[in-house]
Design an enzyme around this catalytic site. Structure first.
Site, PDB file in Angstrom:
ATOM      1  CD1 TRP A 341      -1.668   2.201   2.330  1.00  0.00           C
ATOM      2  CD2 TRP A 341      -2.811   1.578   0.605  1.00  0.00           C
ATOM      3  NE1 TRP A 341      -2.569   3.154   2.004  1.00  0.00           N
ATOM      4  CE2 TRP A 341      -3.456   2.656   1.011  1.00  0.00           C
ATOM      5  CE3 TRP A 341      -3.613   0.729  -0.444  1.00  0.00           C
ATOM      6  CZ2 TRP A 341      -4.626   3.146   0.370  1.00  0.00           C
ATOM      7  CZ3 TRP A 341      -5.148   1.271  -0.883  1.00  0.00           C
ATOM      8  CH2 TRP A 341      -5.350   2.435  -0.492  1.00  0.00           C
ATOM      9  CG  ASP A 378       4.434 -10.949  -4.070  1.00  0.00           C
ATOM     10  OD1 ASP A 378       3.552 -11.649  -4.681  1.00  0.00           O
ATOM     11  OD2 ASP A 378       3.913 -10.208  -3.098  1.00  0.00           O
ATOM     12  CG  ASP A 380       1.111  -5.717  -2.546  1.00  0.00           C
ATOM     13  OD1 ASP A 380       0.222  -5.481  -3.209  1.00  0.00           O
ATOM     14  OD2 ASP A 380       0.990  -6.123  -1.187  1.00  0.00           O
ATOM     15  CD  GLU A 382      -1.877  -3.026  -1.832  1.00  0.00           C
ATOM     16  OE1 GLU A 382      -2.731  -2.182  -1.394  1.00  0.00           O
ATOM     17  OE2 GLU A 382      -1.382  -4.243  -1.141  1.00  0.00           O
ATOM     18  CG  MET A 448      -4.184  -8.643  -1.498  1.00  0.00           C
ATOM     19  SD  MET A 448      -3.309  -6.940  -1.539  1.00  0.00           S
ATOM     20  CE  MET A 448      -3.713  -6.208  -3.265  1.00  0.00           C
ATOM     21  CE1 TYR A 450      -5.496  -8.114   2.414  1.00  0.00           C
ATOM     22  CE2 TYR A 450      -5.692 -10.705   2.378  1.00  0.00           C
ATOM     23  CZ  TYR A 450      -5.157  -9.595   2.054  1.00  0.00           C
ATOM     24  OH  TYR A 450      -3.753  -9.529   1.885  1.00  0.00           O
TER      25      TYR A 450
END
Length: 608
Positions: A341, A378, A380, A382, A448, A450
């Site tokens: 994030w 990985d 991520d 966002e 993701m 959640y």
């Protein structure tokens, strides 16, 4: 992973402001009694890794050292270790740490840094004098790294190592052989047989060269070796991925360390760890908190191996602890996760030159100090072509192009994965990028599933943050696991490349007057680290479950309303994941679980 904010690393090795500079050493410590030599140990085009070696060539001890040099405009230090580095314009100063300033006659010490640009240092000074007693240019270069050692003749207690020779402008004198980061021998040949090992045990070997001036060069790549015989911890059963995120900053306020994976019993029940997070700066992958990652020293009782770190070992911190964990649990694979994030803002620039980005990431993952620790990468992001903490406008093809470049750079033997949005709404974030086209380059997606609802909408309505399915009254259509998974499958992503996400935390509101979901609120419920968020290990006792909805749980206590997963709801989600043919599950993150790993156990059992 909406709430991933990096904690302040109070003891991290960072660049300090000029105001913190201390004075230079006294003339009694003149540079004629010591030398400072520079070597560029890595170069990835737009950046590099450099190393200075300070050696006491005099007959009296040095109590401190200060190295100064000039970089051309456009070249700078971005992070440093084993020294406090400051700057004034293009002039740079490195001062010893409290623990490595004293040098006996003949002793040497090294410090390193990551840099941007392509320039070389000039006008070197050591303790106010020249760095080699003559000109103001760096002196004799350190040797190159030897080749990665090969292993043969492996027995229960020994292994033979061989490597290709290093090079040096004045000649290589000998080689240090390092086992798990600690020197075990110094030899003149390019081979060595290490004996006295333990049967059935994993070791990591590197080699570094020393030249005729006794300067040491960078370590080689690492070679993993497992002796024959013996026993190790058994791997979890089944063929599903069981992956957890380990946060770099958790070693501070949360006091959660790699050893906790052992003491909780979780290490024997997982298959993969994502180490979070590396940063993305200037279109490049970079280590974020260098202190936590590879400098923090662990005592014997804190470490996985039960052996204390020493001040001069090449690798400490989380990376060394992960190395020790893999030795004890050989089935575990570790991936380095970049972004999150907080750090996703750099991906747009990275996507503009995907090949250069991929090259920089591989240079970080394969750094010789920890090349044996990581099994993959990985990403991520966002969110590609959508908004997270910032908004990205790189276009729907950018994500696919980035994944293609990573697979090309890393090849087939590394894992390449990505954590992605679970927004299953029509025209939502899944529709904003080509996740279907990118899937061919990836081993799997961490979906993701959640953070769908929470007190970022402070007035409510209250809703479970991780619903498995839709339900009457859900605040937003498509905001549930089943819809997200169905949309990804419809875009051509194979079921086996999808992992269901589980949060080891709850999201909550305060000012709520009804137990059932859908109530109004006045704001975020109090949380230990952040309002509106609390660990499962706390909530299970402070606000026990009062009901379930859409495959997850909720709790109403006082005026607070929380939603979170429990061992029981996780069991149901794992059964659903298996029925859907998914590749497994992952969770954010280890420290939210109980001390005996209740939630990890539920995932393991549910996927077996």
């Amino acid at each position: 992973m909406r709430f991933r904010h990096r904690a302040a690393a109070g003891f991290a090795t960072l660049l300090l402001p000029l105001a913190t500079m201390v004075g230079l050493a006294t003339p009694a410590q003149a540079a004629t009694s010591a030398t400072a030599t520079y070597a560029k140990t890595q170069d990835w085009g737009s950046g590099f890794e450099g190393k200075w070696t300070v050696k006491n060539t005099g007959t009296t001890a040095l109590s401190s050292w200060t190295v100064e040099w000039d970089f051309p405009s456009g070249t700078s230090v971005t992070s440093a270790w084993d020294a406090d580095v400051t700057s004034s314009g293009t002039h740079w100063t490195a001062k010893n740490k409290s623990w490595n300033g004293a040098l006996a006659p003949g002793a040497s010490v090294s410090f390193g840094f990551n840099g941007s640009g392509s320039g070389s240092p000039a006008n070197c000074k050591l303790n106010g004098g020249s760095c080699d007693g003559g000109s103001t240019e760096p002196g004799d270069s350190a040797p190159s790294a030897p080749g990665t050692p090969s292993a043969s003749d492996i027995t229960n207690t020994s292994v033979k190592l061989s490597w290709s020779a290093a090079t040096d402008d004045k000649g290589v004198k000998n080689y240090d052989v390092l086992r798990d980061g600690s020197k075990v021998a110094t030899v003149t040949a390019t081979s060595y047989t290490d004996t006295g090992l333990t049967a059935g045990t994993d070791y990591s070997y590197t080699v570094r060269a020393r030249d005729t001036a006794d300067q040491t060069g960078p370590v080689s790549g690492a070679r993993a070796v497992r002796t024959t015989g013996g026993t190790t911890e058994p791997p979890p059963t089944g063929d599903k991925v069981k992956l957890g995120y380990f946060t770099e900053w958790g070693v501070y306020g949360r006091n959660y360390h790699v050893k906790n994976l052992v003491t909780s019993g979780s290490a024997s029940k997982i298959t993969h760890i994502n180490y979070a997070f590396g940063n993305v700066k200037n279109g490049q992958c970079t280590v974020d908190d260098t202190y936590a990652a590879y400098d923090k020293a662990y005592t014997a009782d804190q470490s996985v191996s039960g052996t204390a770190d020493t001040w001069d070992q090449p690798l400490r911190g989380n990376f060394n602890q992960l190395r020790q964990l893999k030795a004890k649990y050989p089935h575990i694979k570790v991936l380095y996760s970049f972004g999150g994030w907080t750090y996703s803002g750099g991906f747009g620039q990275a996507a503009a030159n995907a090949a250069a980005f991929a090259k920089s990431c591989k240079a970080v993952v394969e750094d010789p100090r920890w090349a044996d620790v990581f099994d993959g990468i990985d990403i991520d992001w966002e969110y590609p072509n959508a908004c997270g903490l910032t908004c990205d406008t790189s276009g729907p093809a950018a994500f696919k192009n980035l994944m293609s470049a990573l697979r090309t750079e890393f090849g087939p033997n590394y894992l390449v994965t990505a954590a992605i949005t679970a927004d299953g709404s029509s025209g939502g974030k899944i529709d904003a990028a080509d996740y279907g086209g990118a899937a061919q380059y990836l081993d799997w997606y961490n979906v993701m599933t959640y953070d769908y609802f929470g007190a970022f909408d402070k007035d409510g309505p209250t809703a479970p943050h991780s619903p498995l399915t839709s339900y009457p009254g859900i605040p937003q259509a498509g905001f549930n696991s089943a819809d997200a998974i169905a949309k990804l499958k419809a875009k051509g992503v194979p079921s086996k490349k999808l992992l269901l996400g589980i949060g080891f935390y709850g999201r909550g509101w305060t000012g709520v007057t009804q137990s059932a979901p859908g109530g109004s609120a006045t704001g975020a419920a109090p949380g230990t680290y952040e309002a509106g968020i609390e660990d499962y290990k706390v909530l299970k006792n402070s606000c026990p479950v009062t009901g379930t909805i859409a495959g997850t749980a909720y709790a109403y206590c006082g005026s607070n309303w929380w939603s979170y997963d429990t061992p029981s709801t996780i069991a149901g989600k794992m059964s659903w994941a298996k029925n859907q043919g998914l590749g497994g599950a992952f969770f954010w993150e280890f420290s939210g679980d109980t001390g005996n790993g209740e939630l990890v156990t539920a995932i393991d059992k549910g996927l077996t």
